[in-house]
Scaffold this motif. Structure first.
Motif, PDB file in Angstrom:
ATOM      1  N   ALA A 104       0.830  -1.201   0.000  1.00 42.06           N
ATOM      2  CA  ALA A 104       0.000   0.000   0.000  1.00 42.06           C
ATOM      3  C   ALA A 104       0.868   1.256   0.000  1.00 42.06           C
ATOM      4  O   ALA A 104       0.541   2.250  -0.667  1.00 42.06           O
ATOM      5  CB  ALA A 104      -0.918   0.000   1.218  1.00 42.06           C
ATOM      6  N   PHE A 105       1.978   1.222   0.711  1.00 37.63           N
ATOM      7  CA  PHE A 105       2.894   2.356   0.740  1.00 37.63           C
ATOM      8  C   PHE A 105       3.479   2.612  -0.647  1.00 37.63           C
ATOM      9  O   PHE A 105       3.533   3.752  -1.109  1.00 37.63           O
ATOM     10  CB  PHE A 105       4.011   2.091   1.753  1.00 37.63           C
ATOM     11  CG  PHE A 105       5.042   3.170   1.823  1.00 37.63           C
ATOM     12  CD1 PHE A 105       4.745   4.379   2.422  1.00 37.63           C
ATOM     13  CD2 PHE A 105       6.301   2.983   1.280  1.00 37.63           C
ATOM     14  CE1 PHE A 105       5.702   5.383   2.487  1.00 37.63           C
ATOM     15  CE2 PHE A 105       7.260   3.972   1.337  1.00 37.63           C
ATOM     16  CZ  PHE A 105       6.950   5.174   1.947  1.00 37.63           C
ATOM     17  N   ARG A 106       3.902   1.553  -1.324  1.00 37.11           N
ATOM     18  CA  ARG A 106       4.473   1.701  -2.671  1.00 37.11           C
ATOM     19  C   ARG A 106       3.428   2.232  -3.651  1.00 37.11           C
ATOM     20  O   ARG A 106       3.731   3.059  -4.500  1.00 37.11           O
ATOM     21  CB  ARG A 106       5.030   0.377  -3.165  1.00 37.11           C
ATOM     22  CG  ARG A 106       6.306   0.003  -2.466  1.00 37.11           C
ATOM     23  CD  ARG A 106       6.871  -1.276  -3.018  1.00 37.11           C
ATOM     24  NE  ARG A 106       8.105  -1.626  -2.350  1.00 37.11           N
ATOM     25  CZ  ARG A 106       8.705  -2.787  -2.477  1.00 37.11           C
ATOM     26  NH1 ARG A 106       8.187  -3.717  -3.252  1.00 37.11           N
ATOM     27  NH2 ARG A 106       9.824  -3.033  -1.837  1.00 37.11           N
ATOM     28  N   GLU A 107       2.196   1.730  -3.557  1.00 35.85           N
ATOM     29  CA  GLU A 107       1.131   2.227  -4.437  1.00 35.85           C
ATOM     30  C   GLU A 107       0.851   3.697  -4.158  1.00 35.85           C
ATOM     31  O   GLU A 107       0.586   4.467  -5.072  1.00 35.85           O
ATOM     32  CB  GLU A 107      -0.134   1.396  -4.257  1.00 35.85           C
ATOM     33  CG  GLU A 107      -0.033   0.010  -4.849  1.00 35.85           C
ATOM     34  CD  GLU A 107      -1.260  -0.838  -4.581  1.00 35.85           C
ATOM     35  OE1 GLU A 107      -2.213  -0.343  -3.937  1.00 35.85           O
ATOM     36  OE2 GLU A 107      -1.267  -2.000  -5.013  1.00 35.85           O
ATOM     37  N   GLY A 108       0.918   4.080  -2.904  1.00 39.10           N
ATOM     38  CA  GLY A 108       0.729   5.485  -2.551  1.00 39.10           C
ATOM     39  C   GLY A 108       1.818   6.363  -3.134  1.00 39.10           C
ATOM     40  O   GLY A 108       1.553   7.478  -3.583  1.00 39.10           O
ATOM     41  N   LEU A 109       3.047   5.858  -3.140  1.00 37.15           N
ATOM     42  CA  LEU A 109       4.133   6.623  -3.749  1.00 37.15           C
ATOM     43  C   LEU A 109       3.927   6.767  -5.254  1.00 37.15           C
ATOM     44  O   LEU A 109       4.167   7.831  -5.814  1.00 37.15           O
ATOM     45  CB  LEU A 109       5.475   5.941  -3.483  1.00 37.15           C
ATOM     46  CG  LEU A 109       6.028   6.061  -2.068  1.00 37.15           C
ATOM     47  CD1 LEU A 109       7.331   5.276  -1.957  1.00 37.15           C
ATOM     48  CD2 LEU A 109       6.252   7.497  -1.686  1.00 37.15           C
ATOM     49  N   LYS A 110       3.481   5.706  -5.904  1.00 36.46           N
ATOM     50  CA  LYS A 110       3.240   5.767  -7.345  1.00 36.46           C
ATOM     51  C   LYS A 110       2.120   6.753  -7.652  1.00 36.46           C
ATOM     52  O   LYS A 110       2.202   7.518  -8.599  1.00 36.46           O
ATOM     53  CB  LYS A 110       2.888   4.388  -7.889  1.00 36.46           C
ATOM     54  CG  LYS A 110       4.060   3.451  -7.956  1.00 36.46           C
ATOM     55  CD  LYS A 110       3.635   2.108  -8.500  1.00 36.46           C
ATOM     56  CE  LYS A 110       4.787   1.121  -8.467  1.00 36.46           C
ATOM     57  NZ  LYS A 110       4.356  -0.206  -8.913  1.00 36.46           N
ATOM     58  N   ASP A 111       1.045   6.719  -6.857  1.00 36.60           N
ATOM     59  CA  ASP A 111      -0.059   7.652  -7.058  1.00 36.60           C
ATOM     60  C   ASP A 111       0.398   9.083  -6.857  1.00 36.60           C
ATOM     61  O   ASP A 111       0.008   9.973  -7.595  1.00 36.60           O
ATOM     62  CB  ASP A 111      -1.212   7.341  -6.099  1.00 36.60           C
ATOM     63  CG  ASP A 111      -1.922   6.044  -6.452  1.00 36.60           C
ATOM     64  OD1 ASP A 111      -1.745   5.564  -7.589  1.00 36.60           O
ATOM     65  OD2 ASP A 111      -2.649   5.524  -5.588  1.00 36.60           O
ATOM     66  N   GLY A 112       1.234   9.308  -5.884  1.00 36.02           N
ATOM     67  CA  GLY A 112       1.738  10.649  -5.618  1.00 36.02           C
ATOM     68  C   GLY A 112       2.589  11.163  -6.758  1.00 36.02           C
ATOM     69  O   GLY A 112       2.522  12.329  -7.127  1.00 36.02           O
ATOM     70  N   ASP A 113       3.400  10.290  -7.360  1.00 36.73           N
ATOM     71  CA  ASP A 113       4.247  10.698  -8.482  1.00 36.73           C
ATOM     72  C   ASP A 113       3.411  11.039  -9.708  1.00 36.73           C
ATOM     73  O   ASP A 113       3.676  12.011 -10.395  1.00 36.73           O
ATOM     74  CB  ASP A 113       5.253   9.602  -8.830  1.00 36.73           C
ATOM     75  CG  ASP A 113       6.335   9.456  -7.774  1.00 36.73           C
ATOM     76  OD1 ASP A 113       6.483  10.389  -6.962  1.00 36.73           O
ATOM     77  OD2 ASP A 113       7.013   8.416  -7.767  1.00 36.73           O
ATOM     78  N   SER A 114       2.375  10.255  -9.994  1.00 33.56           N
ATOM     79  CA  SER A 114       1.551  10.535 -11.167  1.00 33.56           C
ATOM     80  C   SER A 114       0.746  11.816 -10.966  1.00 33.56           C
ATOM     81  O   SER A 114       0.570  12.594 -11.893  1.00 33.56           O
ATOM     82  CB  SER A 114       0.626   9.360 -11.479  1.00 33.56           C
ATOM     83  OG  SER A 114      -0.310   9.178 -10.433  1.00 33.56           O
ATOM     84  N   ASN A 115       0.263  12.038  -9.749  1.00 35.85           N
ATOM     85  CA  ASN A 115      -0.465  13.284  -9.469  1.00 35.85           C
ATOM     86  C   ASN A 115       0.465  14.482  -9.570  1.00 35.85           C
ATOM     87  O   ASN A 115       0.059  15.543 -10.032  1.00 35.85           O
ATOM     88  CB  ASN A 115      -1.102  13.241  -8.083  1.00 35.85           C
ATOM     89  CG  ASN A 115      -2.265  12.275  -8.016  1.00 35.85           C
ATOM     90  OD1 ASN A 115      -2.835  11.901  -9.040  1.00 35.85           O
ATOM     91  ND2 ASN A 115      -2.606  11.859  -6.824  1.00 35.85           N
TER      92      ASN A 115
END
Length: 71
Positions: A38-49
């Motif tokens: 979940a932490f890694r997915e959150g980082l990916k979402d943050g980068d795309s945003n």
């Protein structure tokens, strides 16, 4: 040197925690893995945003870019 009652109780508690019924250790490790995922997915979402925000924040510099931006 013989182990005292407290040492035996601590070892028994650790053994029960690690090897106790219904796979407590595997359950704990599964929960940790879910948290890391979940932490890694959150980082990916943050980068795309962040990339979308940077593109939205840029202003057109020439007249042709302004016309393209209006369309």
């Amino acid at each position: 040197m013989q182990p005292g009652i407290w040492q035996i109780l601590i070892i028994a508690a650790l053994a029960l925690l690690l090897f106790g019924g219904r796979g407590k250790l595997s359950g704990l490790m599964g929960d940790a893995a879910k948290g890391i995922k979940a932490f890694r997915e959150g980082l990916k979402d943050g980068d795309s945003n962040k990339a979308e925000d940077e593109r939205a924040g840029t202003l057109p510099r020439t007249e042709s870019e302004k016309e393209d931006h209006k369309s």
